[in-house]
Design a protein around this motif. Structure first.
Motif, PDB file in Angstrom:
ATOM      1  N   GLY A 327       7.273  25.500 -35.564  1.00 53.74           N
ATOM      2  CA  GLY A 327       6.031  25.482 -36.590  1.00 53.74           C
ATOM      3  C   GLY A 327       6.697  24.314 -37.627  1.00 53.74           C
ATOM      4  O   GLY A 327       6.134  24.062 -38.771  1.00 53.74           O
ATOM      5  N   ALA A 328       8.259  23.439 -36.991  1.00 57.00           N
ATOM      6  CA  ALA A 328       8.692  22.834 -38.480  1.00 57.00           C
ATOM      7  C   ALA A 328       8.408  21.933 -38.052  1.00 57.00           C
ATOM      8  O   ALA A 328       7.379  20.803 -37.279  1.00 57.00           O
ATOM      9  CB  ALA A 328      10.173  23.213 -38.116  1.00 57.00           C
ATOM     10  N   THR A 329       8.726  21.121 -39.090  1.00 56.53           N
ATOM     11  CA  THR A 329       9.198  18.829 -39.226  1.00 56.53           C
ATOM     12  C   THR A 329       9.961  18.966 -39.120  1.00 56.53           C
ATOM     13  O   THR A 329      10.755  18.967 -39.271  1.00 56.53           O
ATOM     14  CB  THR A 329       8.205  18.899 -40.601  1.00 56.53           C
ATOM     15  N   LEU A 330       9.906  18.305 -38.126  1.00 59.31           N
ATOM     16  CA  LEU A 330      11.086  17.606 -37.432  1.00 59.31           C
ATOM     17  C   LEU A 330      11.400  16.114 -37.589  1.00 59.31           C
ATOM     18  O   LEU A 330      10.216  15.176 -37.344  1.00 59.31           O
ATOM     19  CB  LEU A 330      10.892  18.143 -36.051  1.00 59.31           C
ATOM     20  N   VAL A 331      12.384  15.555 -37.498  1.00 57.22           N
ATOM     21  CA  VAL A 331      12.322  14.190 -37.436  1.00 57.22           C
ATOM     22  C   VAL A 331      14.078  13.939 -36.122  1.00 57.22           C
ATOM     23  O   VAL A 331      14.240  14.732 -35.785  1.00 57.22           O
ATOM     24  CB  VAL A 331      14.117  14.028 -39.265  1.00 57.22           C
ATOM     25  N   CYS A 332      13.571  12.773 -35.956  1.00 56.66           N
ATOM     26  CA  CYS A 332      13.750  12.423 -34.413  1.00 56.66           C
ATOM     27  C   CYS A 332      13.961  11.041 -34.580  1.00 56.66           C
ATOM     28  O   CYS A 332      13.052   9.421 -34.732  1.00 56.66           O
ATOM     29  CB  CYS A 332      12.796  12.996 -33.084  1.00 56.66           C
ATOM     30  N   TYR A 333      15.424  10.628 -34.295  1.00 56.24           N
ATOM     31  CA  TYR A 333      15.825   8.872 -34.788  1.00 56.24           C
ATOM     32  C   TYR A 333      16.655   9.064 -33.539  1.00 56.24           C
ATOM     33  O   TYR A 333      17.535   9.262 -32.628  1.00 56.24           O
ATOM     34  CB  TYR A 333      17.131   8.830 -35.430  1.00 56.24           C
ATOM     35  N   GLU A 334      16.358   7.237 -33.016  1.00 54.65           N
ATOM     36  CA  GLU A 334      16.473   7.009 -31.634  1.00 54.65           C
ATOM     37  C   GLU A 334      17.789   6.281 -31.237  1.00 54.65           C
ATOM     38  O   GLU A 334      18.663   6.656 -30.224  1.00 54.65           O
ATOM     39  CB  GLU A 334      15.926   5.169 -31.417  1.00 54.65           C
ATOM     40  N   GLY A 335      18.228   5.704 -32.350  1.00 51.80           N
ATOM     41  CA  GLY A 335      19.708   5.058 -32.601  1.00 51.80           C
ATOM     42  C   GLY A 335      20.905   5.631 -32.954  1.00 51.80           C
ATOM     43  O   GLY A 335      21.327   6.925 -33.108  1.00 51.80           O
ATOM     44  N   ALA A 336      21.724   4.225 -33.320  1.00 50.65           N
ATOM     45  CA  ALA A 336      23.169   4.699 -33.557  1.00 50.65           C
ATOM     46  C   ALA A 336      22.917   4.677 -35.456  1.00 50.65           C
ATOM     47  O   ALA A 336      22.344   4.564 -35.995  1.00 50.65           O
ATOM     48  CB  ALA A 336      23.908   3.763 -32.773  1.00 50.65           C
ATOM     49  N   PHE A 337      24.149   5.902 -35.789  1.00 50.58           N
ATOM     50  CA  PHE A 337      23.694   6.427 -36.838  1.00 50.58           C
ATOM     51  C   PHE A 337      25.066   5.146 -38.130  1.00 50.58           C
ATOM     52  O   PHE A 337      24.755   5.209 -38.987  1.00 50.58           O
ATOM     53  CB  PHE A 337      25.521   7.444 -37.160  1.00 50.58           C
ATOM     54  N   ASP A 338      25.652   3.909 -37.387  1.00 49.95           N
ATOM     55  CA  ASP A 338      26.288   2.736 -38.156  1.00 49.95           C
ATOM     56  C   ASP A 338      25.553   1.713 -37.597  1.00 49.95           C
ATOM     57  O   ASP A 338      25.888   0.595 -37.321  1.00 49.95           O
ATOM     58  CB  ASP A 338      27.644   3.299 -37.576  1.00 49.95           C
ATOM     59  N   THR A 339      23.966   1.743 -37.762  1.00 54.12           N
ATOM     60  CA  THR A 339      23.833   0.354 -36.669  1.00 54.12           C
ATOM     61  C   THR A 339      22.356   0.545 -37.872  1.00 54.12           C
ATOM     62  O   THR A 339      21.158   1.695 -37.473  1.00 54.12           O
ATOM     63  CB  THR A 339      23.150   0.580 -35.803  1.00 54.12           C
TER      64      THR A 339
END
Length: 649
Positions: A327-339
């Motif tokens: 039941g956690a709150t999640l972060v989901c990121y699509e792209g590259a870490f340096d853009t």
């Protein structure tokens, strides 16, 4: 004692780092005490019964475990549903339904949030849409997607109706996609018109259309309209919103027998045919729940970012299944870490109030390479944990991370086949040791054997094996049970063979040294490239590095190092001399690097793993023709080839 033995003993003899008061977690400590007490009383299987009681079952099991390697079953006749445990039970709880389940951020900067109630409705609509296409229990659905909200929705929709899902890396070529679709006999595929990566739109649907003629079983392609561009559909293609929005939210969860297949994932490696590893419904869910519990220790106010790609097993374990099972709150990121800028990683963590981060060690080396000035410009006072897995963590990167962020760094080890990481210091409870993988978490037992199958003493390298079945372990290879037996159980009968080398230190901590085939023979001396690599990466001025063995007419094989230098490393020659001297001093002249090659980048997968076979090919052949479909940044190959040509020794 040889030089190689001296270096290994120095590596594993680092002192334990006790947890600071602010790093400790009392609820985690209490729960771990319960789990270990149950295991001490009833054995490993007893622990799994204790863990299984944390899930919601539709029908109780009749027998906890039957059989042994390689034929075993857990929770026989027990029935549950993964989606019911990950989504419905939270959405049905009035105190939890409006909690944020998912915070999604696209590379261009859009942000979307879903509560558990909203997630449940989206999953039910998607499940009904799949059923409307004739998809049901036992059918294979492939996901060729980046990190999108729809990716998690689709995984849970498959779980809801009993379909078997498989995740395909969004960077795969049409040929690689077609091979996996053929092998899986996929009936449907979910993709996007495109995804954003390093500021450009990657045309996923075009790739699917190239692959589809070779996939006769693929009847349906569902397309997420990611870019907003007009979508012209072909036969058998369906727009995501067109088939999901009108669906009802009434969709009962399919009861699944505990050992029925739920998840199919293809391993990467050097073999010509990808292995489709099959995980069971209850086993994978339970292992993912336990993995997140002990490695991350989720608390009610946590915001947890699994900073990995959905195409890497870690994302389903830690986020789509394990994170939601808590039941956690999640972060989901699509792209590259340096853009669009190198500090994007910091900005995401700060914007969303991230308290715990999981990634590969490469991400930490990237942050280290940016320098302390960038870190100081983006303070993260809410951060409580950084945990890594996927490849060895060198002690130098461990120390920098702990000092830079003042948080514990949990280094975990597992494999695609084990379905979870199974050895690491439990978050908030157990002491740390730089570079080690801690000790086994409850439910697991290992041994380290010599080539004859006999246990080796502490401090001695050997072959890492697992001694007892556990629910999360893969049950077979898709359509090839004979390969399953030969790959994992033939060499050491009665054990699961990891094909990794490891050593146990005096404190009982496990050090995984890499694949057994990464041990090179230099003039009849066996040397682990990981041992050399740890020394290379520890040198001042080095932000990342990789060591590979290449063929040599005189010595058989020799080690070659590729290094990425920090921006403040102004005297390149001095750094090269320091690396050379450190390797000879720590291991001996037998391990002297044949070449040290500075490069601006290493070839990485999106999971952060270095593709060492491409480095080996570049040195030996002067070109790269091998399979590079999992590559994150294609320009890194040009960087490697240019570096090989420009730097000889």
């Amino acid at each position: 004692m040889s030089g190689t033995d001296d270096a290994l003993q120095k590596l594993i003899s680092q002192p334990l780092i006790p947890l600071k008061p602010g790093w400790q977690c009392a609820p985690q400590q209490a729960l771990l005490a319960q789990a270990r007490a149950r295991q001490e009383r009833d054995g490993l299987d007893g622990y799994w019964a204790w863990a299984a009681a944390r899930l919601r079952w539709m029908q109780p099991w009749s027998r906890l475990r039957s059989g042994d390697f390689p034929d075993f079953a857990f929770f026989e006749q027990g029935r549950l549903n993964v989606c019911d445990n990950c989504v419905d039970r939270w959405a049905e709880d009035p105190a939890h339904a409006e909690r944020t389940a998912l915070i999604w951020e696209g590379e261009p900067g859009e942000v979307e949030r879903l509560t558990y109630r909203e997630l449940r409705d989206a999953v039910a609509r998607c499940a009904n849409a799949l059923r409307s296409l004739g998809i049901g229990k036992g059918d294979v659905v492939a996901l060729y997607l980046p990190n999108l909200t729809q990716s998690i929705v689709a995984i849970q929709a498959c779980n809801r109706i009993g379909a078997i899902y498989t995740v395909l890396f969004a960077g795969f070529s049409p040929e690689a996609v077609a091979l996996r679709l053929q092998t899986a006999r996929a009936k449907a595929l979910i993709t996007a018109d495109a995804c954003y990566r390093r500021g450009r739109a990657v045309p996923l649907l075009d790739q699917v259309r190239k692959a589809r003629p070779a996939c006769p079983t693929l009847a349906h392609v569902v397309v997420v309209e990611r870019t907003g561009a007009p979508l012209v559909l072909q036969d058998g293609e369906h727009a995501w919103h067109a088939i999901t929005d009108a669906q009802p939210t009434d969709c009962p969860c399919e009861p699944m027998e505990a050992n029925e297949p739920a998840f199919l994932i293809f391993t990467s490696g050097t073999e010509s045919r990808p292995k489709g590893v099959v995980h069971s419904s209850a086993g994978f869910l339970l292992g993912a729940w336990a993995n997140v519990q002990w490695q991350v220790g989720p608390q009610p106010d946590d915001v947890y970012w699994c900073a990995t790609d959905i195409g890497w097993l870690t994302f389903p374990i830690q986020a789509a299944i394990g994170g939601l099972a808590h039941g956690a709150t999640l972060v989901c990121y699509e792209g590259a870490f340096d853009t669009p800028a190198p500090d994007r990683f910091y900005r995401i963590a700060k914007r969303h109030g991230v308290t715990k981060i999981l990634s590969a060690p490469t991400a930490l080396r990237m942050l280290r390479a940016l320098g302390d000035e960038v870190r100081r410009a983006h303070p993260l006072p809410q951060l409580r944990l950084i945990t890594v897995q996927g490849e060895p963590l060198d002690p130098a990167t461990f120390h920098w991370t702990v000092e830079a962020f003042d948080v514990p760094v949990v280094n975990a080890y597992g494999q695609t086949e084990t379905g979870s990481t199974w050895t690491y210091p439990v978050y908030g409870v157990e002491p740390l040791k730089p570079g080690s993988c801690g000790t086994p978490v409850p439910g697991h037992a290992y041994a380290i054997l010599d080539d004859a199958g006999q246990p080796v003493p502490r401090g001695t390298k050997g072959n890492l094996v697992l001694r007892t079945p556990f629910p999360t372990l893969a049950r077979t290879i898709w359509d090839d049970p004979a390969r399953y037996r030969s790959a994992y159980f033939e060499r050491f009968p009665g054990y699961y063979s990891s094909s990794d080398e490891a050593v146990e230190d005096a404190d009982g901590h496990l050090w995984v040294l890499g694949r057994a085939d990464d041990v090179i023979n230099v003039a009849a001396h066996r040397i682990s490239t990981i041992e050399i690599e740890s020394i290379v990466c520890a040198q001042a001025g080095v932000s990342d590095g990789a060591v590979v063995g290449v063929n040599d007419a005189l010595k058989g094989m020799v080690p070659v190092a590729f290094v990425v230098l920090r921006g403040d490393a102004h005297d390149r020659d001095a750094v090269m001399r320091a690396i050379d001297a450190a390797v000879v001093h720590s291991i001996g002249a037998i391990a002297r690097l044949a070449r040290i090659i500075p490069t601006r980048a290493l070839p990485k997968t999106r999971a952060g793993k270095t593709m060492r076979r491409l480095l080996r090919e570049a040195v030996e052949r002067g070109c790269i023709t091998g399979d590079a479909t999992g590559l994150e940044d294609a320009s890194s190959l040009d960087a490697i080839l240019d570096a090989v040509k420009e730097n000889t020794r």
